[in-house]
Design an enzyme around this catalytic site. Structure first.
Site, PDB file in Angstrom:
ATOM      1  N   GLU A 132       0.827  -1.207   0.000  1.00 33.34           N
ATOM      2  CA  GLU A 132       0.000   0.000   0.000  1.00 33.34           C
ATOM      3  C   GLU A 132       0.864   1.262   0.000  1.00 33.34           C
ATOM      4  O   GLU A 132       1.616   1.492   0.952  1.00 33.34           O
ATOM      5  CB  GLU A 132      -0.906   0.027   1.234  1.00 33.34           C
ATOM      6  CG  GLU A 132      -1.773   1.274   1.310  1.00 33.34           C
ATOM      7  CD  GLU A 132      -2.584   1.347   2.594  1.00 33.34           C
ATOM      8  OE1 GLU A 132      -3.533   2.160   2.640  1.00 33.34           O
ATOM      9  OE2 GLU A 132      -2.278   0.606   3.546  1.00 33.34           O
ATOM     10  N   ASP A 167      -5.579   2.617  -1.778  1.00 33.56           N
ATOM     11  CA  ASP A 167      -6.228   3.470  -0.782  1.00 33.56           C
ATOM     12  C   ASP A 167      -6.513   4.829  -1.435  1.00 33.56           C
ATOM     13  O   ASP A 167      -5.595   5.600  -1.721  1.00 33.56           O
ATOM     14  CB  ASP A 167      -5.325   3.633   0.437  1.00 33.56           C
ATOM     15  CG  ASP A 167      -6.030   4.336   1.588  1.00 33.56           C
ATOM     16  OD1 ASP A 167      -6.595   5.418   1.355  1.00 33.56           O
ATOM     17  OD2 ASP A 167      -6.006   3.819   2.717  1.00 33.56           O
ATOM     18  N   GLN A 193      -9.549   0.832  -0.464  1.00 30.17           N
ATOM     19  CA  GLN A 193      -9.967   1.496   0.766  1.00 30.17           C
ATOM     20  C   GLN A 193     -10.313   2.951   0.466  1.00 30.17           C
ATOM     21  O   GLN A 193      -9.913   3.502  -0.570  1.00 30.17           O
ATOM     22  CB  GLN A 193      -8.851   1.437   1.817  1.00 30.17           C
ATOM     23  CG  GLN A 193      -8.533   0.030   2.291  1.00 30.17           C
ATOM     24  CD  GLN A 193      -7.390  -0.005   3.277  1.00 30.17           C
ATOM     25  OE1 GLN A 193      -6.452   0.778   3.208  1.00 30.17           O
ATOM     26  NE2 GLN A 193      -7.452  -0.937   4.217  1.00 30.17           N
ATOM     27  N   GLU A 229     -11.777   2.840   5.810  1.00 28.05           N
ATOM     28  CA  GLU A 229     -10.634   3.070   6.688  1.00 28.05           C
ATOM     29  C   GLU A 229     -10.552   4.573   6.964  1.00 28.05           C
ATOM     30  O   GLU A 229      -9.696   5.278   6.437  1.00 28.05           O
ATOM     31  CB  GLU A 229      -9.335   2.559   6.060  1.00 28.05           C
ATOM     32  CG  GLU A 229      -8.184   2.534   7.068  1.00 28.05           C
ATOM     33  CD  GLU A 229      -6.841   2.200   6.433  1.00 28.05           C
ATOM     34  OE1 GLU A 229      -6.086   1.443   7.049  1.00 28.05           O
ATOM     35  OE2 GLU A 229      -6.551   2.706   5.333  1.00 28.05           O
TER      36      GLU A 229
END
Length: 247
Positions: A132, A167, A193, A229
């Site tokens: 990530e 993300d 996310q 998240e």
């Protein structure tokens, strides 16, 4: 859309088994974790079975920074952390492990990260190994910062189970042009996310339109729950109005 509750940020005042039950009661379709290791795996598994929620992933431990796997000379420690995450993930039936890179730079860090990711993929071919990119405001000095860099790492690892944790919050800050990044990375994405930008709060606030982003994700044929998240800034339940809007 389906959503996964990231219990590293949501319902943190509860024990992990109770947070899993709260996520079920709130209507989430799955859960995911940061560092659940202080809670016995059997307790987490019992809550997952009780609620029927799948667990999507766990992170490797942070060490003294944000991970160990891109730190040259610390491969033994990194692999202990990888083993711990894999064993815990298998014990709770989770499908993925996020291998955290740590604070590093340069070719030696890249080589160490690639080697450790190959170790993770070979040790657990039954799991997805995620990487990530983190933004340079929240994690200055973190090794992995962009989707382009992540793609290069994934190509060098050369294992089909090594995938990108996309993300939206981090990648919007680092590169913008988010929906084009999504389209460009579709073939290597293992999990998605989201949170608002720039404050990492609930997704129906801030400068990023998730009405548009989620619509693009739907056109990609993505049917895995998206990871919520975000930092609720108080009572998690009071922030969940966005679920009715986007579901």
């Amino acid at each position: 859309m389906k959503f996964s509750a990231n219990l590293g940020f949501l319902w943190t005042e509860l024990s992990l088994p109770d947070a899993i039950r709260a996520a079920r009661d709130a209507g989430f379709d799955a859960v995911e974790f940061h560092w659940p290791y202080d809670t016995p795996a059997e307790d987490v598994l019992a809550a997952l079975k009780d609620t029927g929620l799948p667990a999507l992933g766990v992170n490797t431990v942070k060490g003294e920074g944000n991970g160990l796997s891109a730190l040259p000379g610390r491969e033994a420690e990194a692999r202990v952390a990888i083993d711990q995450a894999i064993d815990y993930a298998r014990a709770i039936g989770s499908g993925a492990v996020h291998v955290m890179a740590g604070f590093a730079e340069g070719q030696a860090a890249h080589d160490a990260f690639v080697a450790n990711l190959r170790y993770a993929c070979d040790r657990a071919p039954d799991l997805i190994t995620l990487i990530e990119p983190l933004n340079h405001h929240d994690a200055p000095g973190y090794f992995l910062t962009t989707s382009a860099q992540a793609r290069q790492v994934i190509e060098d690892v050369h294992r089909g189970t090594c995938k990108l944790m996309f993300d939206c919050y981090h990648l919007q800050i680092m590169g913008g042009d988010l929906t084009r990044q999504l389209s460009a990375c579709k073939d290597v994405i293992g999990h998605i996310q989201f949170a608002s930008v720039p404050d990492r709060g609930r997704p129906d606030a801030g400068e990023l339109s998730y009405d548009h982003v989620f619509a693009v994700i739907e056109t990609m044929g993505w049917d895995v729950p998206l990871g919520a998240e975000y930092k609720p800034g108080g009572d998690t339940g009071a922030t969940l109005g966005w679920m009715d809007r986007y579901a």
